[in-house]
Structures are given as structure tokens and as C-alpha cells.
Design a protein around this motif. Structure first.
Motif, PDB file in Angstrom:
ATOM      1  N   ALA A 256      38.935  35.496  37.705  1.00 49.73           N
ATOM      2  CA  ALA A 256      38.371  36.842  38.260  1.00 49.73           C
ATOM      3  C   ALA A 256      37.501  36.556  39.434  1.00 49.73           C
ATOM      4  N   ASP A 257      36.960  35.494  39.550  1.00 51.01           N
ATOM      5  CA  ASP A 257      36.154  35.055  40.766  1.00 51.01           C
ATOM      6  C   ASP A 257      36.932  35.078  41.955  1.00 51.01           C
ATOM      7  N   TYR A 258      38.164  34.397  41.752  1.00 53.20           N
ATOM      8  CA  TYR A 258      39.098  34.406  43.009  1.00 53.20           C
ATOM      9  C   TYR A 258      39.263  35.899  43.557  1.00 53.20           C
ATOM     10  N   PHE A 259      39.632  36.797  42.824  1.00 52.02           N
ATOM     11  CA  PHE A 259      39.946  38.171  43.232  1.00 52.02           C
ATOM     12  C   PHE A 259      38.619  38.683  43.754  1.00 52.02           C
ATOM     13  N   ALA A 260      37.546  38.461  43.270  1.00 51.80           N
ATOM     14  CA  ALA A 260      36.342  39.019  43.604  1.00 51.80           C
ATOM     15  C   ALA A 260      35.960  38.198  44.942  1.00 51.80           C
ATOM     16  N   PHE A 261      36.278  37.207  45.426  1.00 46.84           N
ATOM     17  CA  PHE A 261      35.828  36.473  46.425  1.00 46.84           C
ATOM     18  C   PHE A 261      36.688  37.114  47.461  1.00 46.84           C
ATOM     19  N   ILE A 262      37.988  37.515  47.418  1.00 47.73           N
ATOM     20  CA  ILE A 262      38.862  38.078  48.126  1.00 47.73           C
ATOM     21  C   ILE A 262      38.265  39.319  48.688  1.00 47.73           C
ATOM     22  N   VAL A 263      37.845  40.317  47.590  1.00 51.12           N
ATOM     23  CA  VAL A 263      37.322  41.532  47.907  1.00 51.12           C
ATOM     24  C   VAL A 263      35.824  41.124  48.554  1.00 51.12           C
ATOM     25  N   LEU A 264      35.127  40.105  48.169  1.00 49.16           N
ATOM     26  CA  LEU A 264      33.971  40.030  48.881  1.00 49.16           C
ATOM     27  C   LEU A 264      34.042  39.892  50.425  1.00 49.16           C
ATOM     28  N   ASN A 265      34.858  38.993  50.762  1.00 48.75           N
ATOM     29  CA  ASN A 265      35.173  38.677  52.315  1.00 48.75           C
ATOM     30  C   ASN A 265      35.661  39.811  52.893  1.00 48.75           C
ATOM     31  N   GLN A 266      36.359  40.813  52.289  1.00 46.39           N
ATOM     32  CA  GLN A 266      36.654  42.122  52.869  1.00 46.39           C
ATOM     33  C   GLN A 266      35.496  42.877  53.014  1.00 46.39           C
ATOM     34  N   ILE A 267      34.477  43.025  52.155  1.00 49.46           N
ATOM     35  CA  ILE A 267      33.405  43.936  52.249  1.00 49.46           C
ATOM     36  C   ILE A 267      32.567  43.307  53.296  1.00 49.46           C
ATOM     37  N   TYR A 268      32.290  41.993  53.345  1.00 46.05           N
ATOM     38  CA  TYR A 268      31.541  41.480  54.422  1.00 46.05           C
ATOM     39  C   TYR A 268      31.863  41.282  55.565  1.00 46.05           C
ATOM     40  N   GLY A 269      33.055  41.156  56.048  1.00 48.90           N
ATOM     41  CA  GLY A 269      33.504  41.028  57.472  1.00 48.90           C
ATOM     42  C   GLY A 269      35.021  41.252  57.598  1.00 48.90           C
ATOM     43  N   GLY A 270      35.711  41.738  56.863  1.00 50.97           N
ATOM     44  CA  GLY A 270      37.168  41.866  56.774  1.00 50.97           C
ATOM     45  C   GLY A 270      37.637  42.773  57.680  1.00 50.97           C
ATOM     46  N   ASP A 271      37.039  44.147  57.850  1.00 45.03           N
ATOM     47  CA  ASP A 271      37.615  44.947  58.809  1.00 45.03           C
ATOM     48  C   ASP A 271      36.725  45.879  59.403  1.00 45.03           C
ATOM     49  N   ALA A 272      37.006  46.945  59.915  1.00 47.24           N
ATOM     50  CA  ALA A 272      35.898  48.082  60.974  1.00 47.24           C
ATOM     51  C   ALA A 272      34.981  48.775  59.904  1.00 47.24           C
ATOM     52  N   ALA A 273      35.375  48.709  58.519  1.00 47.51           N
ATOM     53  CA  ALA A 273      34.322  49.240  57.533  1.00 47.51           C
ATOM     54  C   ALA A 273      33.518  48.401  56.887  1.00 47.51           C
ATOM     55  N   SER A 274      33.242  47.126  57.122  1.00 40.66           N
ATOM     56  CA  SER A 274      32.751  46.026  56.623  1.00 40.66           C
ATOM     57  C   SER A 274      31.226  46.191  57.130  1.00 40.66           C
ATOM     58  N   LEU A 275      30.483  45.338  56.200  1.00 40.97           N
ATOM     59  CA  LEU A 275      28.938  45.402  56.495  1.00 40.97           C
ATOM     60  C   LEU A 275      28.613  44.666  57.889  1.00 40.97           C
TER      61      LEU A 275
END
Length: 409
Positions: A256-275
Motif C-alpha cells: 500500500a505504501d508503494y502506491f501511496a508513494f507514487i501518488v505522493l510524488n504526483q501531488i508533490y511535483g509530478g505535473d502542473a497541478a502539483s504543490l
């Protein structure tokens, strides 16, 4: 025999065959492997000049031969592939001819005795030297490579797959040939084919690609959690400062942490909607460009940014503050939803390209746990805000490397 993976896919007009060679990362052979990957597809014993080989590819209805070397997990992977028109669109047996050429590229390179052609090796060395110069002149690439040098001291992982500039002068036609023979004899091999072909071709594939299989063991990365990040600043003449931050997180593939980590990266700086993009670049105007990227299998995440020289220290603080927001689950629910949709969409897009399917299928061979595409997408879809915040708590900031102009007081 080596494993053969066939994806019978009717939507492509072409067939792609890719042969993979995997060896443990070794700084003593990285440079030769980078040169070898280029040499193999420039000529063969039967077609000893680039023009002769190009003419033959033209006769094969414009077939495309390519090769490259990558760093995956803690392995060096050489890929040699050929893409060609499916036989059903022409009145000719192109499949066998393409297989023969790919086999010759690997088994019958342009060598004399136990050395590669000295002139061709020297030319590839000059081209590689030019690529090293380009990286050094490109402040973004150079600073990222320097951050890897600091973060992975003493490990071959700190080097790029293109090799080591300081080793280039030591490379000889004999040393490249020795690495070539070692690749044939000791690398772990796999064959991937995608296109509208019949399974009954498997027998002929065994004939063309009759390699002895080897099983290699990869050394895990050895990197301890840092009590405090190592902060390194170097000064140079640059119009914008470069920030590179290396982080680790202890996760297990498929958990579960593996999938959460992938999503974390996307939220952090993965695309133009990221933080990072919305807050650091858009709202605060602190970065010219900024993003994060992750190697989820190894539990690695990086932040890469080009920023103003006078504000780079402040920008580092703001970048790390965005991670704190995620740790506190202080980000919009909509951002979580967008991140998951984007990841699933990117996965589907990759599978819609021959090379995408090959690379994703091959990446799965590095793990004991096997995940189908459906399982991967379900894992991403199931990630909650609490999951992301939880895995963010275990992110360890290892190295902060900044390359900037020295600001005079």
C-alpha cells in the motif's frame, strides 16, 4: 534458453523486437557498455559501414534499428531493438529478415579477431566526449549528476548510464570487446516482441536468439536515513541557480505504501497541478521550472528546480514546506483525485506504445511480486489522503545540492 515475451497486438502496423541485456552496475564497465550500445547498431560483419547497414534497412521497407543503455534499479541494461512493417501489409517475409539482422547485430558485430574496429571505437569515444561536454555545459544536468555523486558516495549508482568521463581515455578496442563478450556470456537476457504476429513463430525465435541464459544478482542500494540532510552549495557563473534535492523512503514494491508513494510524488511535483508547481512557481514566482520525480521501486524521490540566484536558499525552505503540507494532509481532495487520474491515464498511454509496453513489462522483472496492469491501477485508485500523508512522514531528505552564483554582500 532466454525468456521470450510476446504481445499479440493487432492495432499496430509494425512489429517491434527488443533484446535486453542486464548486468550489475559496475563503474569499471559503464563506459564500455555505453560505447558498445552505440557500436552494435552502426555496422555488422556483413554490413561493415553505416551506409551499407542503412541501405539494407531501407531494403527492409525502412526498418528501424536502435540501441541504448539505461540504468534500471542497480543494473546496467543494454537494449537492442528493431521495428519493421508487419508482413501482412507486404508480399514478403520481413519477420525472418528482421530477426536475422537483429541476431547478426548481436552475434556478428564488425570485429577483427578479438577487437572492435579501432577507428569506429575512436569515433564513438569522440561522440561520447562531446556528450559529456554537453552535460557539463548544461547546468541542470550537471547539478543533478553532482547531487547523485554526493548522495550515493562509494556506489556505482552515483554514475550516469552514459559512463564516466575520466575513464574514457582508458577505453580501447580490446576493452570494449572484452565487455561485449562478457555481455554475451554473463548478462541476464530477455526478448520482447509486440505486434500482430502468431505464437507459432516462437520456434524460429529460438533459432535466431539462441543465447545461454545467466542469472545475475543485484546489490541493493546502501543508504542510511540521515538525521539531517547534507546541504552542499557550489558556486559558478550561471543565470539561474539549480536546486537538486535527493530523498529516500522505505517502501516495499506492491505494498500500500508503494502506491501511496507514487501518488505522493504526483501531488508533490509530478505535473502542473502539483504543490511545487502551483505554490513555488505560480503563486510565489520563486522558480523558473520545478518538478519532482520518483523511482518507486528503489524508494527514491528527487526535486529539480531552476530558480533565481538571490532567492535559492529561501526556495529550498519553501520546497521542503510543501512536503510538510503533505505530511499534515494539508492539500485539497481534488488534488488527490487529479493525481490518481493522471497516473492511471499515463499508464494506459504507455501501454498504447510498443516501446512503452516493452519497458513496463521489462521493469516488472526486477521484482519478486508481480502486478498486472489492472492490479496496479486498482492500487493507485485505492490510495487515500491518509495513505499519502503516512508515507510522506517516512520521507527522509538526504541531500540538498545547490549550484548558484556567489551573491556579493
Amino acid at each position: 534458453m532466454i525468456p521470450i515475451h510476446i504481445n499479440k497486438e493487432s492495432k499496430f502496423k509494425t512489429v517491434t523486437i527488443a533484446l535486453k541485456f542486464k548486468a550489475p552496475l559496475d563503474e569499471n564497465t559503464l563506459t564500455e557498455r555505453a560505447l558498445l550500445a552505440k557500436l552494435l547498431t552502426k555496422s555488422t560483419a556483413q554490413y561493415p559501414t553505416e551506409q551499407q547497414l542503412y541501405d539494407h534497412l531501407s531494403e527492409l521497407y525502412g526498418a528501424h534499428l536502435s540501441s541504448y543503455v539505461t540504468k534500471q534499479n542497480t543494473a546496467s541494461v543494454i537494449t537492442v531493438s528493431i521495428e519493421f512493417i508487419n508482413d501482412k501489409f507486404i508480399d514478403e517475409n520481413l519477420f525472418d529478415q528482421a530477426c536475422q539482422l537483429l541476431s547478426d547485430v548481436i552475434n556478428h558485430p564488425d570485429t577483427t579477431g578479438q577487437v572492435f574496429n579501432a577507428g569506429k571505437v575512436e569515433r564513438e569515444k569522440q561522440l561520447l566526449a562531446s556528450r559529456f561536454d554537453h552535460v557539463r555545459d548544461n547546468k541542470a544536468q550537471a547539478s543533478f549528476q553532482q547531487m547523485l555523486q554526493e548522495m550515493f558516495k562509494g556506489q556505482s549508482y552515483r554514475f550516469s548510464s552514459m559512463g564516466i568521463e575520466e575513464h574514457l581515455s582508458e577505453v580501447t578496442p580490446e576493452s570494449v570487446y572484452a565487455v561485449y563478450r562478457n555481455m554475451l556470456e554473463n548478462d541476464e537476457k530477455a526478448l520482447y516482441i509486440i505486434g500482430d504476429i502468431n505464437e507459432n513463430l516462437r520456434a524460429s525465435l529460438d533459432t535466431y536468439f539462441n543465447f545461454e541464459q545467466s542469472k545475475i544478482q543485484l546489490e541493493p542500494l546502501k543508504i542510511k536515513a540521515a538525521a539531517n540532510p547534507e546541504y552542499i552549495t557550489e558556486h559558478t557563473d550561471t543565470s539561474q541557480a539549480r536546486i537538486n534535492i535527493g530523498m529516500t523512503v522505505p517502501i516495499k514494491f506492491g505494498s500500500a505504501d508503494y502506491f501511496a508513494f507514487i501518488v505522493l510524488n504526483q501531488i508533490y511535483g509530478g505535473d502542473a497541478a502539483s504543490l511545487l508547481f502551483m505554490n513555488v512557481r505560480e503563486k510565489m514566482s520563486l522558480a523558473y521550472q520545478i518538478h519532482s520525480q520518483a523511482d518507486a521501486r528503489l524508494g527514491l524521490m528527487y526535486v529539480i528546480a531552476g530558480v533565481q540566484n538571490k532567492t535559492y536558499k529561501k526556495t529550498v525552505d519553501v520546497i521542503l514546506r510543501q512536503l510538510e503540507l503533505i505530511r499534515q494532509a494539508d492539500f485539497p481532495d481534488e488534488l488527490l483525485s487529479i493525481a490518481k487520474k493522471m497516473l492511471i491515464s499515463h499508464r494506459r498511454e504507455n501501454l498504447d506504445r510498443p516501446r512503452g509496453w516493452i519497458e513496463m513489462s521489462y521493469a516488472s522483472t526486477f521484482d519478486d511480486v508481480k502486478l498486472s496492469t489492472e492490479e496496479w491501477m486498482a492500487g493507485i485508485a485505492a490510495v487515500t489522503k491518509e495513505d499519502v500523508a503516512g508515507v510522506a512522514q517516512s520521507v527522509n531528505v538526504q541531500t540538498i545540492y545547490c549550484l548558484a552564483n556567489e551573491v556579493k554582500a
